[in-house]
Each structure stands twice: as structure tokens, then as C-alpha cells.
Design a protein around this motif. Structure first.
Motif, PDB file in Angstrom:
ATOM      1  N   ALA A 136       0.666  -1.223   0.056  1.00  0.00           N
ATOM      2  CA  ALA A 136      -0.073   0.002   0.026  1.00  0.00           C
ATOM      3  C   ALA A 136       0.760   1.199  -0.073  1.00  0.00           C
ATOM      4  O   ALA A 136       1.749   1.277   0.482  1.00  0.00           O
ATOM      5  CB  ALA A 136      -0.935  -0.142   1.360  1.00  0.00           C
ATOM      6  N   ASP A 137       0.321   2.380  -0.683  1.00  0.00           N
ATOM      7  CA  ASP A 137       1.130   3.532  -0.473  1.00  0.00           C
ATOM      8  C   ASP A 137       0.735   4.325   0.689  1.00  0.00           C
ATOM      9  O   ASP A 137      -0.551   4.286   1.442  1.00  0.00           O
ATOM     10  CB  ASP A 137       0.717   4.474  -1.663  1.00  0.00           C
ATOM     11  N   VAL A 138       1.464   5.178   1.364  1.00  0.00           N
ATOM     12  CA  VAL A 138       1.192   5.906   2.534  1.00  0.00           C
ATOM     13  C   VAL A 138       1.600   7.414   2.431  1.00  0.00           C
ATOM     14  O   VAL A 138       2.629   7.721   1.762  1.00  0.00           O
ATOM     15  CB  VAL A 138       2.017   5.459   3.724  1.00  0.00           C
ATOM     16  N   ILE A 139       0.665   8.411   2.728  1.00  0.00           N
ATOM     17  CA  ILE A 139       0.923   9.722   2.684  1.00  0.00           C
ATOM     18  C   ILE A 139       1.081   9.846   4.416  1.00  0.00           C
ATOM     19  O   ILE A 139      -0.033   9.711   5.086  1.00  0.00           O
ATOM     20  CB  ILE A 139      -0.069  10.530   2.180  1.00  0.00           C
ATOM     21  N   MET A 140       2.284  10.488   4.980  1.00  0.00           N
ATOM     22  CA  MET A 140       2.280  10.692   6.254  1.00  0.00           C
ATOM     23  C   MET A 140       2.447  12.433   6.179  1.00  0.00           C
ATOM     24  O   MET A 140       3.276  12.883   5.625  1.00  0.00           O
ATOM     25  CB  MET A 140       3.567  10.202   6.641  1.00  0.00           C
ATOM     26  N   GLY A 141       1.532  12.867   6.916  1.00  0.00           N
ATOM     27  CA  GLY A 141       1.500  14.198   7.264  1.00  0.00           C
ATOM     28  C   GLY A 141       1.861  14.843   8.534  1.00  0.00           C
ATOM     29  O   GLY A 141       1.320  14.017   9.560  1.00  0.00           O
ATOM     30  N   SER A 142       2.343  16.045   8.641  1.00  0.00           N
ATOM     31  CA  SER A 142       2.511  16.561  10.008  1.00  0.00           C
ATOM     32  C   SER A 142       2.758  18.256   9.989  1.00  0.00           C
ATOM     33  O   SER A 142       2.766  18.597   8.873  1.00  0.00           O
ATOM     34  CB  SER A 142       3.895  16.051  10.711  1.00  0.00           C
ATOM     35  N   ARG A 143       2.697  18.710  11.031  1.00  0.00           N
ATOM     36  CA  ARG A 143       2.780  20.221  10.933  1.00  0.00           C
ATOM     37  C   ARG A 143       3.933  20.743  10.665  1.00  0.00           C
ATOM     38  O   ARG A 143       4.011  21.795   9.986  1.00  0.00           O
ATOM     39  CB  ARG A 143       2.191  20.922  12.315  1.00  0.00           C
ATOM     40  N   THR A 144       5.013  19.933  11.090  1.00  0.00           N
ATOM     41  CA  THR A 144       6.265  20.506  11.106  1.00  0.00           C
ATOM     42  C   THR A 144       7.165  19.182  11.057  1.00  0.00           C
ATOM     43  O   THR A 144       7.006  18.179  11.495  1.00  0.00           O
ATOM     44  CB  THR A 144       6.854  21.582  11.852  1.00  0.00           C
ATOM     45  N   LYS A 145       8.470  19.350  10.586  1.00  0.00           N
ATOM     46  CA  LYS A 145       9.149  18.206  10.417  1.00  0.00           C
ATOM     47  C   LYS A 145       9.673  17.579  12.041  1.00  0.00           C
ATOM     48  O   LYS A 145       9.488  16.380  12.039  1.00  0.00           O
ATOM     49  CB  LYS A 145      10.721  18.632   9.995  1.00  0.00           C
ATOM     50  N   ASP A 146       9.447  18.235  12.894  1.00  0.00           N
ATOM     51  CA  ASP A 146       9.832  17.681  14.223  1.00  0.00           C
ATOM     52  C   ASP A 146       8.830  17.059  14.985  1.00  0.00           C
ATOM     53  O   ASP A 146       9.285  16.369  15.954  1.00  0.00           O
ATOM     54  CB  ASP A 146      10.264  19.184  15.437  1.00  0.00           C
TER      55      ASP A 146
END
Length: 297
Positions: A136-146
Motif C-alpha cells: 500500500a501507499d502511505v501519505i504521512m503528514g505533520s505540521r512540521t518536521k520535528d
């Protein structure tokens, strides 16, 4: 007592604990959750299962310090040796991660969208699929790198792992929906999407995937409080039917979830006055996720 055999701070306010809980580890599946309690005075906290090892008898949870109890856990992480209670697995497992559905699942092209702490419950699903021959493909999102975590682990079990940050500090500059739209603009297509993260993120994922004609499953674990169906906190409307996230879910068809009602109710439930008003407005459906508690009677 349930010994904590490993603990690690993953990012700001986000930490991991691996717990010795043999019966739970042998029975759990991706999508389910546990309820933990630190001590006699501790609050009961529902947490999704991030990983498990049936042979070692361990279950891994990832926690974000957002309230008094979880903040106390983070501050005392070096001193914590065990949980007094560790109950689970609870809730229904992901339909994608059931042996009886495997042949149909193998025919699908699947994309996961993990927002923030949603990475934790997405990981075991992608790992299970990988172990059973489904990429499966995954999109990982976050507000910022940290605030990103589990990037290497996710890349190891996914076909493609797309990292995006709201501020552009790492990977794709934008939210998960923008990354999904960009993939579609480049010619990608999927048969099913699984989105797990903050309520507002899942709402906007579903608005986009509805336009794309893409079936979407969401996890309503963010609204759970008691975790057993007795408190009524996780009451929501799915396709004009009243459901309780902890006993009927936590996963539902995202295109049928009334996100606006769920988010408004979640805010209202935080105060005693708000809970009383909800009890009056919702009548017999205010409680009853377990079917036996009787609510406030």
C-alpha cells in the motif's frame, strides 16, 4: 501489573511505550485499541495499538501528551515501570486486516493518509498488509518536521511513502489532501483510502475523496473517552444512524460520518453543562453503546 519493557520519546509531546501484555498481544489486530491506567488514582485512557508481537507478548502504544494524565505520564516516563491496568484488545479490527477478506484486499490499490499521531494506528495496518503480500501507499503528514516519527518504519512496509509537512520543513509542502490531489494529477488512482488523524483532517480528506469517487475509511478514535460504550462521549451519526466509536468502530465509512456534528459534540461534551444539555437533547440515544449501562438512570 503490566511491565513497560521499552520507552522512547519520539517527538515533542509524543512518546512510545512497549508493554508486556501477553493475552492482549496474542489476540489483537490492527485497528483495535487498549485502555490503560497508570495507578489506582489514574484516569482510564483509550489508546490505539501501534504494534504488537504475539511471540514476545508485547503491545506497543504511542501517546501524545494532551491532557493531565498523559502529560503526567510523559513527565514521569523515566520512573514509570508498569501499568496497573492494560485492557484489550477492544473495538473492531480493520476490515482490510482480516484473513477472510485477504483475497479481495489483494485486488485493491490502497492509500493510507496518516495525520500527526494518526501515524501510530496506520502503521500496524500497513505492516499487516505488507506481511500478507499487499503493498500500500502511505501519505504521512505533520505540521512540521520535528513532529514526524516512524518514517523509516513506515517506508520499510509501504510501497511508496510520501512525507508532507504543513510548513514545508520536510518533504512535500502542504497537507495530506494536497499530496493526494498531486498524485491524482500525476495520473495515480486508488480503489480505497484509509485516513486516520485529527477530526478536521479526516473531514477534508473525505470531502476530496468523495469528489474523486474514492471509498474512504476513517478511524473515530479521537472522540473516545471511556472506551467501553458507557459514557456516551463517542456517540456519532453515520449514515443517519447513531453509532458509538468504541463498540461499533472505531473505523467507519468516512463519506457517511457527520464530522461537523461529531466535532461540535466533542467540544460540548468537555463541560458538565454541555454533557447535561446533550443528555437532554439526545434522550435514549445519549448513552447505550454497550447496550446495558442504562446511561444516567
Amino acid at each position: 501489573m503490566y511491565p513497560i519493557v521499552r520507552k522512547e520519546v519520539l517527538a515533542d509531546k509524543i512518546f512510545l511505550m512497549e508493554v508486556k501484555a501477553e493475552r492482549c498481544a496474542k489476540s489483537c489486530l490492527p485497528g483495535q485499541f487498549v485502555i490503560v491506567k497508570t495507578d489506582e488514582q489514574g484516569e482510564r485512557i483509550p489508546l490505539t495499538i501501534c504494534d504488537y508481537d504475539a511471540q514476545a507478548g508485547t503491545v506497543t502504544i504511542v501517546v501524545q501528551a494532551v491532557g493531565a494524565s498523559t502529560e503526567r505520564m510523559l513527565r514521569n516516563i523515566d520512573k514509570m515501570e508498569a501499568f496497573q491496568d492494560f485492557v484489550g484488545p477492544l473495538g473492531c479490527p480493520s476490515e482490510l486486516c482480516l484473513e477472510e477478506n485477504l483475497e479481495e484486499t489483494k485486488k485493491k490499490k490502497i492509500v493510507f493518509i496518516a495525520g500527526g499521531l494518526g501515524t501510530a494506528p496506520v502503521y500496524p495496518q500497513v505492516k499487516w498488509l505488507h506481511e500478507h503480500g499487499v503493498e500500500a501507499d502511505v501519505i504521512m503528514g505533520s505540521r512540521t518536521k520535528d513532529l514526524l516519527f516512524f518514517m523509516d518504519e513506515m517506508k520499510a512496509v509501504s510501497k511508496n511513502c510520501y512525507i508532507c509537512t504543513d510548513d514545508g520543513s520536510f518533504g512535500f509542502h502542504g497537507v495530506g489532501t494536497a499530496q493526494l490531489q498531486a498524485l491524482y494529477d500525476e495520473g495515480a488512482t486508488y480503489d480505497q483510502c484509509v485516513a486516520i488523524g485529527p477530526m478536521i483532517m479526516m473531514k477534508f480528506v473525505c470531502l476530496l475523496t468523495k469528489e474523486l469517487g474514492l471509498k474512504t475509511i476513517v478511524s473515530m478514535n479521537p472522540i473516545m473517552v471511556d472506551g467501553t460504550g458507557m459514557c456516551g462521549a463517542c456517540r456519532l451519526v453515520v449514515g443517519n444512524e447513531v453509532k458509538f466509536a468504541c463498540v461499533d468502530g472505531p473505523e467507519f465509512d468516512g463519506h457517511l460520518v457527520d464530522f461537523d456534528q461529531a466535532m461540535k459534540r466533542m467540544q460540548q461534551y468537555k463541560t458538565q453543562e454541555g454533557r447535561a444539555k446533550l443528555a437532554l437533547e439526545e434522550g435514549d440515544t445519549h448513552h447505550g453503546g454497550c447496550g446495558h449501562c442504562g446511561g444516567d438512570k
